[in-house]
Design a protein around this motif. Structure first.
Motif, PDB file in Angstrom:
ATOM      1  N   ASP A 271      32.253  25.834  44.228  1.00  0.00           N
ATOM      2  CA  ASP A 271      32.440  24.556  44.932  1.00  0.00           C
ATOM      3  C   ASP A 271      33.312  23.611  44.115  1.00  0.00           C
ATOM      4  O   ASP A 271      33.004  22.428  43.956  1.00  0.00           O
ATOM      5  CB  ASP A 271      31.088  23.929  45.298  1.00  0.00           C
ATOM      6  CG  ASP A 271      30.390  24.728  46.398  1.00  0.00           C
ATOM      7  OD1 ASP A 271      31.095  25.348  47.229  1.00  0.00           O
ATOM      8  OD2 ASP A 271      29.153  24.745  46.424  1.00  0.00           O
ATOM      9  N   GLN A 272      34.386  24.158  43.566  1.00  0.00           N
ATOM     10  CA  GLN A 272      35.444  23.408  42.878  1.00  0.00           C
ATOM     11  C   GLN A 272      35.032  22.840  41.525  1.00  0.00           C
ATOM     12  O   GLN A 272      35.669  21.905  41.022  1.00  0.00           O
ATOM     13  CB  GLN A 272      36.008  22.309  43.799  1.00  0.00           C
ATOM     14  CG  GLN A 272      36.464  22.876  45.147  1.00  0.00           C
ATOM     15  CD  GLN A 272      37.272  21.917  45.990  1.00  0.00           C
ATOM     16  OE1 GLN A 272      37.361  20.740  45.687  1.00  0.00           O
ATOM     17  NE2 GLN A 272      37.880  22.424  47.051  1.00  0.00           N
ATOM     18  N   GLU A 273      33.970  23.424  40.920  1.00  0.00           N
ATOM     19  CA  GLU A 273      33.595  23.054  39.547  1.00  0.00           C
ATOM     20  C   GLU A 273      33.648  24.315  38.707  1.00  0.00           C
ATOM     21  O   GLU A 273      33.080  25.351  39.109  1.00  0.00           O
ATOM     22  CB  GLU A 273      32.155  22.523  39.504  1.00  0.00           C
ATOM     23  CG  GLU A 273      31.927  21.230  40.258  1.00  0.00           C
ATOM     24  CD  GLU A 273      32.262  19.994  39.433  1.00  0.00           C
ATOM     25  OE1 GLU A 273      32.532  20.134  38.222  1.00  0.00           O
ATOM     26  OE2 GLU A 273      32.255  18.900  40.015  1.00  0.00           O
ATOM     27  N   LEU A 274      34.257  24.231  37.530  1.00  0.00           N
ATOM     28  CA  LEU A 274      34.295  25.395  36.643  1.00  0.00           C
ATOM     29  C   LEU A 274      32.883  25.866  36.343  1.00  0.00           C
ATOM     30  O   LEU A 274      31.988  25.061  36.089  1.00  0.00           O
ATOM     31  CB  LEU A 274      34.986  25.034  35.326  1.00  0.00           C
ATOM     32  CG  LEU A 274      36.496  25.152  35.291  1.00  0.00           C
ATOM     33  CD1 LEU A 274      37.011  24.723  33.923  1.00  0.00           C
ATOM     34  CD2 LEU A 274      36.970  26.560  35.615  1.00  0.00           C
TER      35      LEU A 274
ATOM     36  N   PHE B 257      40.426  32.844  39.253  1.00  0.00           N
ATOM     37  CA  PHE B 257      41.802  32.598  38.813  1.00  0.00           C
ATOM     38  C   PHE B 257      41.927  32.857  37.317  1.00  0.00           C
ATOM     39  O   PHE B 257      40.929  32.886  36.598  1.00  0.00           O
ATOM     40  CB  PHE B 257      42.222  31.163  39.156  1.00  0.00           C
ATOM     41  CG  PHE B 257      41.179  30.105  38.898  1.00  0.00           C
ATOM     42  CD1 PHE B 257      40.952  29.619  37.624  1.00  0.00           C
ATOM     43  CD2 PHE B 257      40.422  29.591  39.952  1.00  0.00           C
ATOM     44  CE1 PHE B 257      40.003  28.626  37.394  1.00  0.00           C
ATOM     45  CE2 PHE B 257      39.461  28.594  39.731  1.00  0.00           C
ATOM     46  CZ  PHE B 257      39.255  28.109  38.447  1.00  0.00           C
TER      47      PHE B 257
ATOM     48  N   LEU C  24      38.200  32.377  47.173  1.00  0.00           N
ATOM     49  CA  LEU C  24      39.612  32.018  46.997  1.00  0.00           C
ATOM     50  C   LEU C  24      40.169  32.689  45.749  1.00  0.00           C
ATOM     51  O   LEU C  24      39.444  32.859  44.753  1.00  0.00           O
ATOM     52  CB  LEU C  24      39.762  30.500  46.845  1.00  0.00           C
ATOM     53  CG  LEU C  24      39.664  29.623  48.091  1.00  0.00           C
ATOM     54  CD1 LEU C  24      38.274  29.646  48.698  1.00  0.00           C
ATOM     55  CD2 LEU C  24      40.047  28.187  47.752  1.00  0.00           C
TER      56      LEU C  24
ATOM     57  N   ALA D  28      35.962  30.456  43.670  1.00  0.00           N
ATOM     58  CA  ALA D  28      37.378  30.697  43.387  1.00  0.00           C
ATOM     59  C   ALA D  28      37.532  31.463  42.086  1.00  0.00           C
ATOM     60  O   ALA D  28      36.859  31.157  41.096  1.00  0.00           O
ATOM     61  CB  ALA D  28      38.133  29.375  43.310  1.00  0.00           C
TER      62      ALA D  28
ATOM     63  N   GLU E  79      31.860  27.875  48.273  1.00  0.00           N
ATOM     64  CA  GLU E  79      33.228  28.274  47.933  1.00  0.00           C
ATOM     65  C   GLU E  79      33.290  28.785  46.493  1.00  0.00           C
ATOM     66  O   GLU E  79      32.888  28.076  45.575  1.00  0.00           O
ATOM     67  CB  GLU E  79      34.139  27.046  48.109  1.00  0.00           C
ATOM     68  CG  GLU E  79      35.607  27.301  47.908  1.00  0.00           C
ATOM     69  CD  GLU E  79      36.447  26.063  48.282  1.00  0.00           C
ATOM     70  OE1 GLU E  79      36.478  25.715  49.478  1.00  0.00           O
ATOM     71  OE2 GLU E  79      37.020  25.451  47.377  1.00  0.00           O
TER      72      GLU E  79
ATOM     73  N   ALA F   5      35.315  29.170  39.625  1.00  0.00           N
ATOM     74  CA  ALA F   5      34.848  27.841  40.013  1.00  0.00           C
ATOM     75  C   ALA F   5      33.922  27.991  41.216  1.00  0.00           C
ATOM     76  O   ALA F   5      34.205  28.773  42.123  1.00  0.00           O
ATOM     77  CB  ALA F   5      36.018  26.931  40.365  1.00  0.00           C
TER      78      ALA F   5
END
Lengths: 82, 146
Positions: free
Chosen positions: A57-60, A76, A5, A74, A72, A55
């Motif tokens: 799996d949605q953890e920094l 940014f 992402l 990401a 996952e 990140a």
């Protein structure tokens, strides 16, 4: 396969918000190297990873983190909420 | 604890009233609301992007830490995303604690962490184009005091 992402200017530079990536990369840094080698827009987005955050799996996390078991990823810029 | 991430506008005054009415056993409620600036007329609005899923988790972790550190009776965080106009409320926090010291400290902690640890990105919209807001070194430095 891994979901990758992109947010904010990283998304704009690459031109899409998310994609499924077939990769054997062991770490985030390896994945970044694979993406950079793809096309100029990826090379531009990942030119300076010190300007990026990641990140898993949605953890920094960090660019040296392993990708084993991760679904996952990401990328940014530093966050500007509040 | 209540956390809302939403595109819809909200009424900060109404939220404070509802929050204060619902807390039991608190002696202090501190609230903060952040508004969209127009930077002297230069900006026509703001677009806020977020990372659905991670946003709620990250805010939840920050709120949990605040509740534990300052023994909060309750806490509320509302943060908008999408297109906003100057003067609109972007976000608000409310903290309820036994005494004002804890409520003020927890509210400041929440604001400092929401700024640089919750996955939101602001884009300023102006007559001459749009630009992503850059994170400030001061925002990162602000975390060190906690």
């Amino acid at each position: 396969m891994i979901d990758v992402l992109y947010f904010a200017w990283v998304r704009e530079r690459i031109g899409l918000p998310r994609e499924r990536v077939e990769t054997g990369a062991a770490t985030v840094a390896d994945l970044v190297a694979e993406l950079r080698a793809r096309e100029e827009r990826y090379a531009a987005a990942f030119a300076d990873t010190s300007a990026l955050r990641v990140a898993l799996d949605q953890e920094l996390s960090g660019f040296d983190a392993p990708l084993a078991g991760v679904r996952e990823v990401a990328f940014f810029p530093p966050m500007t909420g509040g | 604890m209540r956390i809302r991430v939403q595109a819809e506008p909200f009424d900060p005054g109404g939220e404070v009233a509802a929050f204060s009415a619902a807390v039991r056993g608190a002696g202090a409620v501190v609230t903060f609301s952040g508004l969209v600036r127009d930077e002297g007329g230069r900006l026509t609005g703001m677009e806020i992007e977020h990372y659905p899923g991670m946003t709620e988790k990250a805010i939840g972790a920050i709120v949990d830490e605040a509740v534990a550190r300052w023994a909060l009776v309750d806490a509320l965080v509302i943060h908008r995303h999408g297109r906003l106009r100057p003067g609109d409320a972007i976000m608000m926090v409310a903290t309820a604690a036994g005494h004002r010291g804890e409520a003020f400290a927890a509210a400041e902690f929440l604001m400092d962490y929401l700024k640089s640890r919750a996955p939101f990105w602001k884009k300023e919209l102006g007559a001459e184009g749009s630009e992503w807001v850059a994170a400030k070194d001061a925002d990162e430095a602000a975390l060190k005091r906690w």
